[in-house]
Design an enzyme around this catalytic site. Sequence first.
Site, PDB file in Angstrom:
ATOM      1  N   ASP A 142      34.637 -67.854  25.951  1.00 38.38           N
ATOM      2  CA  ASP A 142      34.548 -67.474  24.675  1.00 38.38           C
ATOM      3  C   ASP A 142      33.351 -68.102  24.059  1.00 38.38           C
ATOM      4  O   ASP A 142      33.630 -69.402  23.479  1.00 38.38           O
ATOM      5  CB  ASP A 142      35.898 -67.700  23.913  1.00 38.38           C
ATOM      6  CG  ASP A 142      35.748 -67.002  22.457  1.00 38.38           C
ATOM      7  OD1 ASP A 142      34.736 -66.945  22.078  1.00 38.38           O
ATOM      8  OD2 ASP A 142      37.081 -66.782  22.055  1.00 38.38           O
ATOM      9  N   GLU A 192      16.928 -64.413  27.296  1.00 34.89           N
ATOM     10  CA  GLU A 192      15.871 -65.060  26.496  1.00 34.89           C
ATOM     11  C   GLU A 192      14.797 -65.566  27.234  1.00 34.89           C
ATOM     12  O   GLU A 192      15.303 -66.800  28.288  1.00 34.89           O
ATOM     13  CB  GLU A 192      16.264 -66.158  25.405  1.00 34.89           C
ATOM     14  CG  GLU A 192      15.118 -66.634  24.570  1.00 34.89           C
ATOM     15  CD  GLU A 192      15.474 -67.624  23.350  1.00 34.89           C
ATOM     16  OE1 GLU A 192      16.754 -67.554  23.025  1.00 34.89           O
ATOM     17  OE2 GLU A 192      14.561 -68.237  23.138  1.00 34.89           O
ATOM     18  N   LYS A 217      20.265 -74.790  18.210  1.00 38.24           N
ATOM     19  CA  LYS A 217      20.278 -73.353  18.689  1.00 38.24           C
ATOM     20  C   LYS A 217      19.667 -73.452  19.999  1.00 38.24           C
ATOM     21  O   LYS A 217      20.216 -72.902  20.975  1.00 38.24           O
ATOM     22  CB  LYS A 217      19.328 -72.591  17.738  1.00 38.24           C
ATOM     23  CG  LYS A 217      19.406 -71.028  18.133  1.00 38.24           C
ATOM     24  CD  LYS A 217      18.204 -70.703  19.373  1.00 38.24           C
ATOM     25  CE  LYS A 217      18.325 -69.478  19.830  1.00 38.24           C
ATOM     26  NZ  LYS A 217      17.392 -68.898  20.757  1.00 38.24           N
ATOM     27  N   HIS A 255       6.261 -70.139  26.698  1.00 32.84           N
ATOM     28  CA  HIS A 255       7.028 -69.042  26.259  1.00 32.84           C
ATOM     29  C   HIS A 255       6.301 -67.834  26.233  1.00 32.84           C
ATOM     30  O   HIS A 255       6.887 -66.552  26.810  1.00 32.84           O
ATOM     31  CB  HIS A 255       7.732 -69.252  24.913  1.00 32.84           C
ATOM     32  CG  HIS A 255       8.671 -68.618  24.432  1.00 32.84           C
ATOM     33  ND1 HIS A 255       9.973 -68.754  24.681  1.00 32.84           N
ATOM     34  CD2 HIS A 255       8.674 -67.197  23.718  1.00 32.84           C
ATOM     35  CE1 HIS A 255      10.832 -67.696  24.179  1.00 32.84           C
ATOM     36  NE2 HIS A 255       9.984 -66.776  23.714  1.00 32.84           N
TER      37      HIS A 255
HETATM   38  P1  NDP Z   1      45.664 -66.290  28.159  1.00 36.38           P
HETATM   39  O1  NDP Z   1      46.249 -65.596  27.209  1.00 36.38           O
HETATM   40  O2  NDP Z   1      44.827 -65.543  29.115  1.00 36.38           O
HETATM   41  O3  NDP Z   1      46.363 -67.689  28.585  1.00 36.38           O
HETATM   42  C1  NDP Z   1      46.220 -68.387  29.684  1.00 36.38           C
HETATM   43  C2  NDP Z   1      47.107 -67.931  30.806  1.00 36.38           C
HETATM   44  O4  NDP Z   1      46.682 -68.524  32.091  1.00 36.38           O
HETATM   45  C3  NDP Z   1      48.417 -68.386  30.650  1.00 36.38           C
HETATM   46  O5  NDP Z   1      49.310 -67.772  29.930  1.00 36.38           O
HETATM   47  C4  NDP Z   1      48.987 -68.856  32.153  1.00 36.38           C
HETATM   48  O6  NDP Z   1      49.954 -67.739  32.256  1.00 36.38           O
HETATM   49  C5  NDP Z   1      47.833 -68.614  32.786  1.00 36.38           C
HETATM   50  N1  NDP Z   1      47.600 -69.804  33.788  1.00 36.38           N
HETATM   51  C6  NDP Z   1      47.516 -69.845  35.226  1.00 36.38           C
HETATM   52  N2  NDP Z   1      47.226 -71.107  35.584  1.00 36.38           N
HETATM   53  C7  NDP Z   1      47.147 -72.030  34.440  1.00 36.38           C
HETATM   54  C8  NDP Z   1      46.992 -73.374  34.293  1.00 36.38           C
HETATM   55  N3  NDP Z   1      46.755 -74.129  35.327  1.00 36.38           N
HETATM   56  N4  NDP Z   1      46.859 -73.710  33.033  1.00 36.38           N
HETATM   57  C9  NDP Z   1      47.018 -72.950  31.936  1.00 36.38           C
HETATM   58  N5  NDP Z   1      47.198 -71.698  32.060  1.00 36.38           N
HETATM   59  C10 NDP Z   1      47.180 -71.150  33.237  1.00 36.38           C
HETATM   60  O7  NDP Z   1      44.392 -67.382  27.478  1.00 36.38           O
HETATM   61  P2  NDP Z   1      44.275 -68.384  26.311  1.00 36.38           P
HETATM   62  O8  NDP Z   1      45.683 -68.744  25.960  1.00 36.38           O
HETATM   63  O9  NDP Z   1      43.476 -69.448  26.869  1.00 36.38           O
HETATM   64  O10 NDP Z   1      43.342 -67.527  25.387  1.00 36.38           O
HETATM   65  C11 NDP Z   1      41.987 -67.482  25.512  1.00 36.38           C
HETATM   66  C12 NDP Z   1      41.655 -66.283  25.055  1.00 36.38           C
HETATM   67  O11 NDP Z   1      42.162 -66.121  23.555  1.00 36.38           O
HETATM   68  C13 NDP Z   1      40.176 -65.713  24.961  1.00 36.38           C
HETATM   69  O12 NDP Z   1      40.015 -64.584  25.662  1.00 36.38           O
HETATM   70  C14 NDP Z   1      39.631 -65.832  23.764  1.00 36.38           C
HETATM   71  O13 NDP Z   1      38.646 -65.036  23.441  1.00 36.38           O
HETATM   72  C15 NDP Z   1      40.929 -65.576  22.822  1.00 36.38           C
HETATM   73  N6  NDP Z   1      41.031 -65.829  21.650  1.00 36.38           N
HETATM   74  C16 NDP Z   1      40.453 -66.604  21.012  1.00 36.38           C
HETATM   75  C17 NDP Z   1      40.739 -66.995  19.474  1.00 36.38           C
HETATM   76  C18 NDP Z   1      39.693 -67.902  18.965  1.00 36.38           C
HETATM   77  O14 NDP Z   1      39.000 -68.730  19.533  1.00 36.38           O
HETATM   78  N7  NDP Z   1      40.060 -68.430  17.708  1.00 36.38           N
HETATM   79  C19 NDP Z   1      41.827 -66.234  18.887  1.00 36.38           C
HETATM   80  C20 NDP Z   1      42.430 -65.217  19.608  1.00 36.38           C
HETATM   81  C21 NDP Z   1      42.285 -65.075  21.064  1.00 36.38           C
HETATM   82  P3  NDP Z   1      51.233 -68.321  32.992  1.00 36.38           P
HETATM   83  O15 NDP Z   1      51.614 -69.988  32.781  1.00 36.38           O
HETATM   84  O16 NDP Z   1      52.285 -67.576  32.258  1.00 36.38           O
HETATM   85  O17 NDP Z   1      51.287 -68.104  34.485  1.00 36.38           O
END
Ligand code: NDP
Length: 430
Positions: free
Chosen positions: A285, A90, A269, A384
């Site tokens: 997200d 935009e 917005k 704009h």
């Molecule tokens: P992930 O599934 O990618 O989980 C985050 C991963 O980051 C963890 O599994 C962890 O892996 C790793 N990690 C590494 N360092 C850290 C840290 N310091 N703190 C925390 N985690 C760490 O992502 P999220 O669970 O955050 O979910 C976000 C995603 O889900 C986005 O893509 C979103 O779009 C999507 N989503 C959104 C929904 C909604 O908003 N309603 C519904 C469903 C999905 P490990 O500890 O195993 O190494």
Amino acid sequence: MKNENKEKIKKLNWLGFQKKERLERIQMLKENGFLSDEFEQILKKNENLPLETSNQMAENGIGTFALPFSIAPNFIVDGKDYAVPMVTEEPSVVAGCSYAAKIIGKSGGFTTEILNRKMIGQVALYEILDFDNAISMVLENKNKLLKIANDAYPSIVARGGGAIDIEVRNIDEFLVVYLIADVKEAMGANILNTMLEAIKTPLENITNGKSLMAILSNYATESLVKAKCEVNIKLLSSSMEKSIETAKKIELASKFAKLDVYRATTHNKGIFNGIDAVVIATGNDWRAIEAGGNAFAAKNGKYEGLTTWTFDESENKLKGELTLPMPIASVGGSIGLNPSVKAAFNILGNPNAKTLASIITSVGLAQNFAAIKALVTTGIQHGHMKLQARSLALLAGAKGKEIDIAVERLLESGKSINLENVKEILEKIK
Ligand code: NDP
């Protein structure tokens, strides 16, 4: 700290940033200390999401989709300088944000407060025969349920986070169990969804009910961030009389947005114009942030403007405030996969999730200041239309110097800013 920062502000050079060529801007980012060698090269080559990666990220891919990647310089958040990466199609958004950041920066910048940072998920149960008994059973089994949740995602516990509390409420025919978790640097959707699905069956057993669904809530009321700023009103206009008038009108504009839902929606917005642009640039997200922010705007029972501006006549200051759910992440999702996102993090100095949330909330407040100041003074079209004319000139096929000439002639002509008129002017130039 403040003096150190003043020293740094003096050293930063953003002179003519908006008029520079793309590569010169990258150079300025580098010279101002906002870019490493690695990401300088990535930006220079305009390196984007590789097809092999994009094919793994979403289904049925046919390519990648590009959007403008810009910088709003001059941000000071909690005493630290930032050049903020923004992704938006935009016109005027980046210009407005940069202008606001400069004025607010001259008045000391933004201060922020992380009110809390936890995520909430819910399991909805139905066909509950005795709600009182079901509620006490859930609360009695709280520690057991928290353990099941944490055992389902041990790595977040190892990182010092995990499920920390359970609340339960009867809403009409539903028994709703809320799980609250510390997801550390992640946004936590997948973390929470895994935990919630793990406690679903145990909850059915405890409550003698049936589970309808188990899912994270985007109404992230346990992840609130507050950004504030104080604008010296002398910076609003060269005339003190006009400055006072503008400050009073900005206060009125914020009041109006609390009262009229038609205005509140557009007011918000405008806030999300800035917020989304940084949320997208940092691979987060944006649907989650928008949904949470818009729900929060209705927290008082009706949808309201999210910012509050007050004119303090005794101090000659315009004070702005924005509080929002900001469950932003520095890891997880697609953050590590996209070279442009990694470049955005590099430009921001690789902030952790809390710092990034503070920057983004400040951008929302800046964007709102720019929009309402324009609305109550020159009107939004003033700035704009020039950018709109540029987009139309490009669409009409203008190249190089033709773009500026076509824009200038169209604006001078007083004719409507539309494609037909740009094409006519362009034919004459060619
Ligand atoms: P992930 O599934 O990618 O989980 C985050 C991963 O980051 C963890 O599994 C962890 O892996 C790793 N990690 C590494 N360092 C850290 C840290 N310091 N703190 C925390 N985690 C760490 O992502 P999220 O669970 O955050 O979910 C976000 C995603 O889900 C986005 O893509 C979103 O779009 C999507 N989503 C959104 C929904 C909604 O908003 N309603 C519904 C469903 C999905 P490990 O500890 O195993 O190494």
